[in-house]
Design a protein around this motif. Structure first.
Motif, PDB file in Angstrom:
ATOM      1  N   LEU A 151       0.849  -1.183   0.000  1.00 38.93           N
ATOM      2  CA  LEU A 151       0.000   0.000   0.000  1.00 38.93           C
ATOM      3  C   LEU A 151       0.885   1.233   0.000  1.00 38.93           C
ATOM      4  CD1 LEU A 151      -1.525  -2.326   1.783  1.00 38.93           C
ATOM      5  CD2 LEU A 151      -3.115  -0.492   2.194  1.00 38.93           C
ATOM      6  N   ALA A 152       0.506   2.224  -0.775  1.00 36.02           N
ATOM      7  CA  ALA A 152       1.222   3.497  -0.809  1.00 36.02           C
ATOM      8  C   ALA A 152       0.195   4.611  -0.734  1.00 36.02           C
ATOM      9  CB  ALA A 152       2.047   3.616  -2.083  1.00 36.02           C
ATOM     10  N   PHE A 153       0.514   5.641   0.022  1.00 40.27           N
ATOM     11  CA  PHE A 153      -0.373   6.782   0.196  1.00 40.27           C
ATOM     12  C   PHE A 153       0.309   8.010  -0.368  1.00 40.27           C
ATOM     13  CE2 PHE A 153      -1.134   3.678   3.495  1.00 40.27           C
ATOM     14  CZ  PHE A 153      -2.493   3.472   3.369  1.00 40.27           C
ATOM     15  N   TYR A 154      -0.425   8.765  -1.195  1.00 40.34           N
ATOM     16  CA  TYR A 154       0.116   9.929  -1.881  1.00 40.34           C
ATOM     17  C   TYR A 154      -0.721  11.157  -1.577  1.00 40.34           C
ATOM     18  CZ  TYR A 154       2.070   6.121  -4.718  1.00 40.34           C
ATOM     19  OH  TYR A 154       2.696   4.971  -5.130  1.00 40.34           O
ATOM     20  N   ASP A 155      -0.079  12.320  -1.638  1.00 41.81           N
ATOM     21  CA  ASP A 155      -0.832  13.569  -1.533  1.00 41.81           C
ATOM     22  C   ASP A 155      -1.299  13.971  -2.933  1.00 41.81           C
ATOM     23  OD1 ASP A 155       1.333  14.786  -2.855  1.00 41.81           O
ATOM     24  OD2 ASP A 155       2.021  15.865  -1.082  1.00 41.81           O
ATOM     25  N   ARG A 171       3.214  13.045  -4.236  1.00 41.87           N
ATOM     26  CA  ARG A 171       4.316  12.720  -3.322  1.00 41.87           C
ATOM     27  C   ARG A 171       3.892  11.597  -2.391  1.00 41.87           C
ATOM     28  NH1 ARG A 171       5.473  18.726  -1.295  1.00 41.87           N
ATOM     29  NH2 ARG A 171       3.301  18.368  -0.823  1.00 41.87           N
ATOM     30  N   CYS A 172       4.768  10.625  -2.244  1.00 41.45           N
ATOM     31  CA  CYS A 172       4.457   9.499  -1.371  1.00 41.45           C
ATOM     32  C   CYS A 172       4.545   9.942   0.086  1.00 41.45           C
ATOM     33  CB  CYS A 172       5.416   8.338  -1.635  1.00 41.45           C
ATOM     34  SG  CYS A 172       4.975   6.860  -0.709  1.00 41.45           S
ATOM     35  N   LEU A 173       3.474   9.698   0.831  1.00 38.95           N
ATOM     36  CA  LEU A 173       3.419  10.044   2.244  1.00 38.95           C
ATOM     37  C   LEU A 173       3.853   8.884   3.125  1.00 38.95           C
ATOM     38  CD1 LEU A 173      -0.092  11.732   2.138  1.00 38.95           C
ATOM     39  CD2 LEU A 173       2.147  12.882   2.096  1.00 38.95           C
ATOM     40  N   ARG A 174       3.524   7.678   2.673  1.00 38.23           N
ATOM     41  CA  ARG A 174       3.849   6.480   3.456  1.00 38.23           C
ATOM     42  C   ARG A 174       3.639   5.249   2.597  1.00 38.23           C
ATOM     43  NH1 ARG A 174       1.562   4.510   9.326  1.00 38.23           N
ATOM     44  NH2 ARG A 174       2.719   2.566   9.297  1.00 38.23           N
ATOM     45  N   VAL A 192      -6.686  11.903   0.104  1.00 39.71           N
ATOM     46  CA  VAL A 192      -5.432  11.169  -0.052  1.00 39.71           C
ATOM     47  C   VAL A 192      -5.618  10.160  -1.168  1.00 39.71           C
ATOM     48  CG1 VAL A 192      -5.966   9.395   1.664  1.00 39.71           C
ATOM     49  CG2 VAL A 192      -3.598  10.002   1.242  1.00 39.71           C
ATOM     50  N   TYR A 193      -4.537   9.772  -1.799  1.00 40.35           N
ATOM     51  CA  TYR A 193      -4.570   8.770  -2.858  1.00 40.35           C
ATOM     52  C   TYR A 193      -3.962   7.488  -2.326  1.00 40.35           C
ATOM     53  CZ  TYR A 193      -5.779  12.651  -5.816  1.00 40.35           C
ATOM     54  OH  TYR A 193      -6.429  13.731  -6.362  1.00 40.35           O
ATOM     55  N   LEU A 194      -4.666   6.392  -2.530  1.00 42.67           N
ATOM     56  CA  LEU A 194      -4.210   5.082  -2.084  1.00 42.67           C
ATOM     57  C   LEU A 194      -3.866   4.240  -3.304  1.00 42.67           C
ATOM     58  CD1 LEU A 194      -3.868   2.601  -0.205  1.00 42.67           C
ATOM     59  CD2 LEU A 194      -6.350   2.315  -0.306  1.00 42.67           C
ATOM     60  N   GLY A 195      -2.641   3.784  -3.356  1.00 44.05           N
ATOM     61  CA  GLY A 195      -2.205   2.869  -4.397  1.00 44.05           C
ATOM     62  C   GLY A 195      -1.978   1.502  -3.789  1.00 44.05           C
ATOM     63  N   MET A 196      -2.433   0.466  -4.471  1.00 47.92           N
ATOM     64  CA  MET A 196      -2.245  -0.877  -3.944  1.00 47.92           C
ATOM     65  C   MET A 196      -1.848  -1.826  -5.059  1.00 47.92           C
ATOM     66  SD  MET A 196      -4.871  -3.484  -2.058  1.00 47.92           S
ATOM     67  CE  MET A 196      -5.057  -2.405  -0.665  1.00 47.92           C
ATOM     68  N   SER A 197      -0.950  -2.727  -4.716  1.00 52.84           N
ATOM     69  CA  SER A 197      -0.588  -3.820  -5.612  1.00 52.84           C
ATOM     70  C   SER A 197      -0.335  -5.046  -4.748  1.00 52.84           C
ATOM     71  CB  SER A 197       0.666  -3.471  -6.423  1.00 52.84           C
ATOM     72  OG  SER A 197       1.765  -3.276  -5.566  1.00 52.84           O
ATOM     73  N   THR A 198      -0.395  -6.204  -5.362  1.00 52.89           N
ATOM     74  CA  THR A 198      -0.101  -7.436  -4.656  1.00 52.89           C
ATOM     75  C   THR A 198       0.448  -8.468  -5.635  1.00 52.89           C
ATOM     76  OG1 THR A 198      -0.975  -9.255  -3.304  1.00 52.89           O
ATOM     77  CG2 THR A 198      -2.508  -8.245  -4.854  1.00 52.89           C
ATOM     78  N   THR A 199       1.338  -9.284  -5.141  1.00 48.28           N
ATOM     79  CA  THR A 199       1.890 -10.372  -5.949  1.00 48.28           C
ATOM     80  C   THR A 199       1.333 -11.719  -5.496  1.00 48.28           C
ATOM     81  OG1 THR A 199       3.838 -10.471  -4.508  1.00 48.28           O
ATOM     82  CG2 THR A 199       4.020  -9.151  -6.538  1.00 48.28           C
ATOM     83  N   SER A 200       0.268 -11.676  -4.713  1.00 49.51           N
ATOM     84  CA  SER A 200      -0.359 -12.911  -4.249  1.00 49.51           C
ATOM     85  C   SER A 200      -0.960 -13.680  -5.423  1.00 49.51           C
ATOM     86  CB  SER A 200      -1.465 -12.599  -3.238  1.00 49.51           C
ATOM     87  OG  SER A 200      -2.223 -13.756  -2.937  1.00 49.51           O
ATOM     88  N   GLU A 201      -0.778 -14.983  -5.419  1.00 47.31           N
ATOM     89  CA  GLU A 201      -1.361 -15.819  -6.473  1.00 47.31           C
ATOM     90  C   GLU A 201      -2.889 -15.878  -6.374  1.00 47.31           C
ATOM     91  OE1 GLU A 201       0.137 -17.796  -2.956  1.00 47.31           O
ATOM     92  OE2 GLU A 201       1.287 -16.819  -4.510  1.00 47.31           O
ATOM     93  N   ARG A 202      -3.453 -15.429  -5.265  1.00 46.80           N
ATOM     94  CA  ARG A 202      -4.916 -15.376  -5.100  1.00 46.80           C
ATOM     95  C   ARG A 202      -5.518 -14.116  -5.719  1.00 46.80           C
ATOM     96  NH1 ARG A 202      -5.658 -17.456   1.104  1.00 46.80           N
ATOM     97  NH2 ARG A 202      -4.803 -19.540   0.733  1.00 46.80           N
ATOM     98  N   LEU A 262      -4.954   2.657  -8.278  1.00 41.15           N
ATOM     99  CA  LEU A 262      -4.982   3.900  -7.525  1.00 41.15           C
ATOM    100  C   LEU A 262      -6.408   4.389  -7.302  1.00 41.15           C
ATOM    101  CD1 LEU A 262      -2.996   6.061  -6.363  1.00 41.15           C
ATOM    102  CD2 LEU A 262      -3.299   7.288  -8.527  1.00 41.15           C
ATOM    103  N   TRP A 263      -6.691   4.777  -6.059  1.00 39.86           N
ATOM    104  CA  TRP A 263      -7.973   5.365  -5.672  1.00 39.86           C
ATOM    105  C   TRP A 263      -7.738   6.737  -5.051  1.00 39.86           C
ATOM    106  CZ3 TRP A 263      -6.798   0.278  -4.512  1.00 39.86           C
ATOM    107  CH2 TRP A 263      -7.675  -0.709  -4.965  1.00 39.86           C
ATOM    108  N   ARG A 264      -8.699   7.653  -5.232  1.00 39.84           N
ATOM    109  CA  ARG A 264      -8.714   8.905  -4.477  1.00 39.84           C
ATOM    110  C   ARG A 264      -9.725   8.715  -3.355  1.00 39.84           C
ATOM    111  NH1 ARG A 264     -10.401  13.225  -8.006  1.00 39.84           N
ATOM    112  NH2 ARG A 264     -12.499  12.619  -7.435  1.00 39.84           N
TER     113      ARG A 264
END
Length: 113
Positions: A15-19, A23-26, A50-60, A105-107
């Motif tokens: 998970l990544a949070f952007y303004d 800019r990445c906040l966390r 805030v903008y939330l970015g998510m990725s996953t490498t889970s096979e599920r 990415l979501w706002r």
């Protein structure tokens, strides 16, 4: 066999949070990350975008299809709603069903109820 916990972020999630300027906040890979504490816990203001970015490498989690995206949005609403926040979610990713290893990415417009 135990059932997966529906309140955890997906396995191997990032998970990544952007303004608003991108800019990445966390960043976090904590499956138990609490959005309310992370995004609103230390702020004195009643709302935030805030903008939330998510990725996953889970096979599920293979593709960001409607089911996968809706499942994450339900978790976002639950997490913030549990602590008394209302959230408006806007999907920023427009590519049709990209791989879950690609960031979606979501706002999020978060405000107190």
């Amino acid at each position: 066999m135990t059932k997966p916990n529906p309140y955890l972020w997906p396995q191997k999630a990032r998970l990544a949070f952007y303004d608003g300027r991108g800019r990445c906040l966390r960043r976090s890979s904590d499956r138990k990350l609490d959005l309310s504490d992370t995004l609103m816990g230390w702020r004195n203001k009643p709302s935030r975008t805030v903008y939330l970015g998510m990725s996953t490498t889970s096979e599920r989690w293979m593709r960001w299809d409607e089911e996968a995206v809706s499942r994450i949005e339900k978790l976002i609403r639950y997490d913030l709603g549990f602590d008394g926040y209302q959230v408006t979610i806007h999907r920023m990713t427009v590519a049709k069903e990209p791989n879950c290893s690609d960031e979606f990415l979501w706002r999020l417009k978060i405000r107190t109820r």
